[in-house]
Design a protein around this motif. Structure first.
Motif, PDB file in Angstrom:
ATOM      1  N   SER A 145       0.840  -1.199   0.000  1.00 39.06           N
ATOM      2  CA  SER A 145       0.000   0.000   0.000  1.00 39.06           C
ATOM      3  C   SER A 145       0.873   1.245   0.000  1.00 39.06           C
ATOM      4  CB  SER A 145      -0.921   0.011   1.228  1.00 39.06           C
ATOM      5  OG  SER A 145      -0.153   0.067   2.419  1.00 39.06           O
ATOM      6  N   VAL A 146       0.248   2.377  -0.343  1.00 41.32           N
ATOM      7  CA  VAL A 146       0.953   3.655  -0.371  1.00 41.32           C
ATOM      8  C   VAL A 146       0.107   4.705   0.336  1.00 41.32           C
ATOM      9  CG1 VAL A 146       2.121   5.374  -1.797  1.00 41.32           C
ATOM     10  CG2 VAL A 146       1.896   3.041  -2.625  1.00 41.32           C
ATOM     11  N   LYS A 147       0.734   5.417   1.262  1.00 40.76           N
ATOM     12  CA  LYS A 147       0.075   6.516   1.966  1.00 40.76           C
ATOM     13  C   LYS A 147       0.789   7.828   1.628  1.00 40.76           C
ATOM     14  CE  LYS A 147      -1.404   3.921   6.088  1.00 40.76           C
ATOM     15  NZ  LYS A 147      -1.292   3.840   7.573  1.00 40.76           N
ATOM     16  N   VAL A 148       0.026   8.901   1.598  1.00 44.94           N
ATOM     17  CA  VAL A 148       0.613  10.216   1.355  1.00 44.94           C
ATOM     18  C   VAL A 148       0.003  11.226   2.316  1.00 44.94           C
ATOM     19  CG1 VAL A 148      -1.082  10.754  -0.457  1.00 44.94           C
ATOM     20  CG2 VAL A 148       1.091  12.012  -0.362  1.00 44.94           C
ATOM     21  N   ARG A 149       0.858  12.118   2.806  1.00 42.41           N
ATOM     22  CA  ARG A 149       0.407  13.182   3.701  1.00 42.41           C
ATOM     23  C   ARG A 149       1.087  14.470   3.261  1.00 42.41           C
ATOM     24  NH1 ARG A 149       1.894  12.565   9.942  1.00 42.41           N
ATOM     25  NH2 ARG A 149       3.939  13.051   9.069  1.00 42.41           N
ATOM     26  N   VAL A 150       0.285  15.481   2.941  1.00 44.49           N
ATOM     27  CA  VAL A 150       0.815  16.727   2.403  1.00 44.49           C
ATOM     28  C   VAL A 150       0.540  17.871   3.367  1.00 44.49           C
ATOM     29  CG1 VAL A 150       0.786  18.338   0.461  1.00 44.49           C
ATOM     30  CG2 VAL A 150       0.377  15.894   0.063  1.00 44.49           C
ATOM     31  N   MET A 151       1.606  18.583   3.745  1.00 50.45           N
ATOM     32  CA  MET A 151       1.516  19.793   4.534  1.00 50.45           C
ATOM     33  C   MET A 151       1.920  20.979   3.663  1.00 50.45           C
ATOM     34  SD  MET A 151       2.032  16.999   6.409  1.00 50.45           S
ATOM     35  CE  MET A 151       3.810  16.739   6.562  1.00 50.45           C
ATOM     36  N   GLU A 152       1.877  22.168   4.211  1.00 50.45           N
ATOM     37  CA  GLU A 152       2.181  23.360   3.412  1.00 50.45           C
ATOM     38  C   GLU A 152       3.635  23.388   2.953  1.00 50.45           C
ATOM     39  OE1 GLU A 152       1.832  28.253   3.665  1.00 50.45           O
ATOM     40  OE2 GLU A 152       1.194  26.991   5.344  1.00 50.45           O
ATOM     41  N   ALA A 153       4.551  22.955   3.808  1.00 54.90           N
ATOM     42  CA  ALA A 153       5.974  23.073   3.494  1.00 54.90           C
ATOM     43  C   ALA A 153       6.627  21.761   3.108  1.00 54.90           C
ATOM     44  CB  ALA A 153       6.728  23.687   4.677  1.00 54.90           C
ATOM     45  N   ARG A 154       5.919  20.647   3.290  1.00 61.12           N
ATOM     46  CA  ARG A 154       6.559  19.355   3.064  1.00 61.12           C
ATOM     47  C   ARG A 154       5.534  18.263   2.780  1.00 61.12           C
ATOM     48  NH1 ARG A 154       6.887  21.248   8.009  1.00 61.12           N
ATOM     49  NH2 ARG A 154       8.893  22.158   7.454  1.00 61.12           N
ATOM     50  N   MET A 155       6.026  17.122   2.354  1.00 63.38           N
ATOM     51  CA  MET A 155       5.164  15.982   2.050  1.00 63.38           C
ATOM     52  C   MET A 155       5.886  14.706   2.447  1.00 63.38           C
ATOM     53  SD  MET A 155       3.546  14.835  -1.641  1.00 63.38           S
ATOM     54  CE  MET A 155       5.065  15.239  -2.509  1.00 63.38           C
ATOM     55  N   LEU A 156       5.123  13.706   2.873  1.00 62.64           N
ATOM     56  CA  LEU A 156       5.686  12.411   3.214  1.00 62.64           C
ATOM     57  C   LEU A 156       4.871  11.313   2.546  1.00 62.64           C
ATOM     58  CD1 LEU A 156       7.790  10.797   4.897  1.00 62.64           C
ATOM     59  CD2 LEU A 156       6.024  10.614   6.669  1.00 62.64           C
ATOM     60  N   VAL A 157       5.570  10.377   1.928  1.00 61.15           N
ATOM     61  CA  VAL A 157       4.946   9.216   1.302  1.00 61.15           C
ATOM     62  C   VAL A 157       5.502   7.965   1.978  1.00 61.15           C
ATOM     63  CG1 VAL A 157       4.729   7.871  -0.827  1.00 61.15           C
ATOM     64  CG2 VAL A 157       4.633  10.369  -0.916  1.00 61.15           C
ATOM     65  N   LEU A 158       4.631   7.015   2.268  1.00 64.30           N
ATOM     66  CA  LEU A 158       5.063   5.727   2.806  1.00 64.30           C
ATOM     67  C   LEU A 158       4.507   4.621   1.919  1.00 64.30           C
ATOM     68  CD1 LEU A 158       6.269   3.758   4.855  1.00 64.30           C
ATOM     69  CD2 LEU A 158       4.170   4.003   6.214  1.00 64.30           C
ATOM     70  N   CYS A 159       5.419   3.923   1.232  1.00 62.00           N
ATOM     71  CA  CYS A 159       5.056   2.729   0.470  1.00 62.00           C
ATOM     72  C   CYS A 159       5.480   1.543   1.325  1.00 62.00           C
ATOM     73  CB  CYS A 159       5.769   2.721  -0.874  1.00 62.00           C
ATOM     74  SG  CYS A 159       5.415   1.253  -1.874  1.00 62.00           S
ATOM     75  N   ARG A 160       4.527   0.742   1.764  1.00 61.33           N
ATOM     76  CA  ARG A 160       4.826  -0.326   2.720  1.00 61.33           C
ATOM     77  C   ARG A 160       4.376  -1.686   2.189  1.00 61.33           C
ATOM     78  NH1 ARG A 160       3.438   0.354   8.923  1.00 61.33           N
ATOM     79  NH2 ARG A 160       5.665   0.906   8.943  1.00 61.33           N
ATOM     80  N   PHE A 161       5.313  -2.632   2.219  1.00 61.67           N
ATOM     81  CA  PHE A 161       4.975  -4.033   1.984  1.00 61.67           C
ATOM     82  C   PHE A 161       4.929  -4.720   3.344  1.00 61.67           C
ATOM     83  CE2 PHE A 161       6.349  -8.446   1.700  1.00 61.67           C
ATOM     84  CZ  PHE A 161       5.347  -8.952   0.889  1.00 61.67           C
ATOM     85  N   PHE A 162       3.818  -5.396   3.640  1.00 62.79           N
ATOM     86  CA  PHE A 162       3.636  -6.074   4.916  1.00 62.79           C
ATOM     87  C   PHE A 162       3.280  -7.531   4.657  1.00 62.79           C
ATOM     88  CE2 PHE A 162       0.370  -6.936   8.448  1.00 62.79           C
ATOM     89  CZ  PHE A 162       1.335  -7.446   9.314  1.00 62.79           C
ATOM     90  N   LEU A 163       4.095  -8.423   5.231  1.00 67.17           N
ATOM     91  CA  LEU A 163       3.847  -9.862   5.106  1.00 67.17           C
ATOM     92  C   LEU A 163       3.761 -10.480   6.493  1.00 67.17           C
ATOM     93  CD1 LEU A 163       3.799 -12.640   3.606  1.00 67.17           C
ATOM     94  CD2 LEU A 163       6.306 -12.616   3.780  1.00 67.17           C
ATOM     95  N   ARG A 164       2.672 -11.192   6.730  1.00 64.73           N
ATOM     96  CA  ARG A 164       2.535 -11.995   7.943  1.00 64.73           C
ATOM     97  C   ARG A 164       2.203 -13.412   7.507  1.00 64.73           C
ATOM     98  NH1 ARG A 164      -2.354 -10.995   9.781  1.00 64.73           N
ATOM     99  NH2 ARG A 164      -3.064 -13.112   9.354  1.00 64.73           N
ATOM    100  N   LEU A 165       3.167 -14.293   7.655  1.00 69.78           N
ATOM    101  CA  LEU A 165       2.935 -15.706   7.374  1.00 69.78           C
ATOM    102  C   LEU A 165       2.760 -16.378   8.732  1.00 69.78           C
ATOM    103  CD1 LEU A 165       2.708 -17.966   5.345  1.00 69.78           C
ATOM    104  CD2 LEU A 165       5.196 -18.198   5.371  1.00 69.78           C
ATOM    105  N   ASP A 166       1.545 -16.750   9.043  1.00 70.19           N
ATOM    106  CA  ASP A 166       1.186 -17.201  10.385  1.00 70.19           C
ATOM    107  C   ASP A 166       2.110 -18.300  10.902  1.00 70.19           C
ATOM    108  OD1 ASP A 166      -0.878 -15.395  10.490  1.00 70.19           O
ATOM    109  OD2 ASP A 166      -2.395 -16.816   9.780  1.00 70.19           O
ATOM    110  N   ASN A 167       2.606 -18.065  12.127  1.00 71.07           N
ATOM    111  CA  ASN A 167       3.486 -19.000  12.829  1.00 71.07           C
ATOM    112  C   ASN A 167       4.820 -19.246  12.127  1.00 71.07           C
ATOM    113  OD1 ASN A 167       1.605 -19.666  15.032  1.00 71.07           O
ATOM    114  ND2 ASN A 167       0.406 -20.651  13.401  1.00 71.07           N
TER     115      ASN A 167
END
Length: 234
Positions: free
Chosen positions: A127-149
């Motif tokens: 997934s990809v998240k984005v957060r934009v402020m007046e002076a800056r921006m941050l993007v987080l592209c995250r791969f998350f894997l949970r293989l049970d046990n």
């Protein structure tokens, strides 16, 4: 499930430099041969032992690709008009102190690029998240894997953009750890069994518990790299 129409694209208009996030190139980085070693579900050993007793003549069939859909995708970069691209920069960093300020958020969103329940053995999601402020921006592209046990894996690509400096910093961090070790750490934090079950569905509650196995920082400054128009050149 592939959400092929979802994407996030950052464009620096003066130089035409872009950094975008799409499902297809992310999936293209998934191991297609199994040469990096294939993960197995927690009951694979017991299942194999039972099968050997009942059907010794049946040969093992393995999916010849990484069925966890693990990717090291950091985004798709298109150079600017002067060839600007992200370069490794050991001195670059993402200024967390600025991001922790209570600046008004002008825009925020999240898109899922692909997701799998791994045949009811966990979850794999990019997934990809984005957060934009007046002076800056941050993007987080995250791969998350949970293989049970078996395993928990988080691969984060953070992109920080400073609008005034027209500077882009990209930080890639890969973390992973054994499922049971993560579970022990959650118990040590005082979580009850039902809370631990919920925590295993949330990468935000697990990432800090995982050892870092790879990290890389890159940056590029785009200030003054645009092509001047006739009026701007006067």
């Amino acid at each position: 499930m592939i959400f092929g129409n979802n994407h996030l694209t950052l464009l620096h208009r003066p130089s035409s430099y872009t950094l975008s996030f799409h499902a297809e190139p992310a999936l293209d980085l998934v191991d297609k041969t199994g040469s990096n070693g294939l993960l197995k579900v927690h009951y694979a050993k017991a299942w194999s032992a039972t099968r050997e007793k009942t059907s010794s003549s049946i040969k093992e069939v393995v999916k010849p690709f990484d069925w966890s859909y693990t990717t090291s995708y950091k985004g798709t970069e298109s150079p600017g008009t002067n060839g600007q691209t992200l370069q490794q920069d050991k001195n670059a960093r993402i200024p967390l102190e600025l991001l922790q300020r209570r600046d008004p958020i002008l825009f925020a969103d999240e898109v899922v690029l692909y997701e799998s329940e791994l045949d009811d053995n966990g979850v794999s999601v990019l997934s990809v998240k984005v957060r934009v402020m007046e002076a800056r921006m941050l993007v987080l592209c995250r791969f998350f894997l949970r293989l049970d046990n078996v395993l928990v894996r988080v691969r984060d690509t953070r992109v920080y953009v400073d609008f005034e400096e027209e500077r882009v910093v990209r930080e890639y961090t890969a973390r992973e750890g054994e499922f049971n070790e993560v579970k022990k750490k959650l118990y040590m934090e005082g979580l009850m069994p039902d809370q631990i079950t919920i925590a295993f569905r949330d990468a935000n509650q697990l990432a800090h518990l995982l050892p870092v196995v790879e990290q890389e920082v890159e940056s590029v400054c785009l200030k003054g790299t645009g092509v001047a128009s006739p009026q701007e050149g006067r």
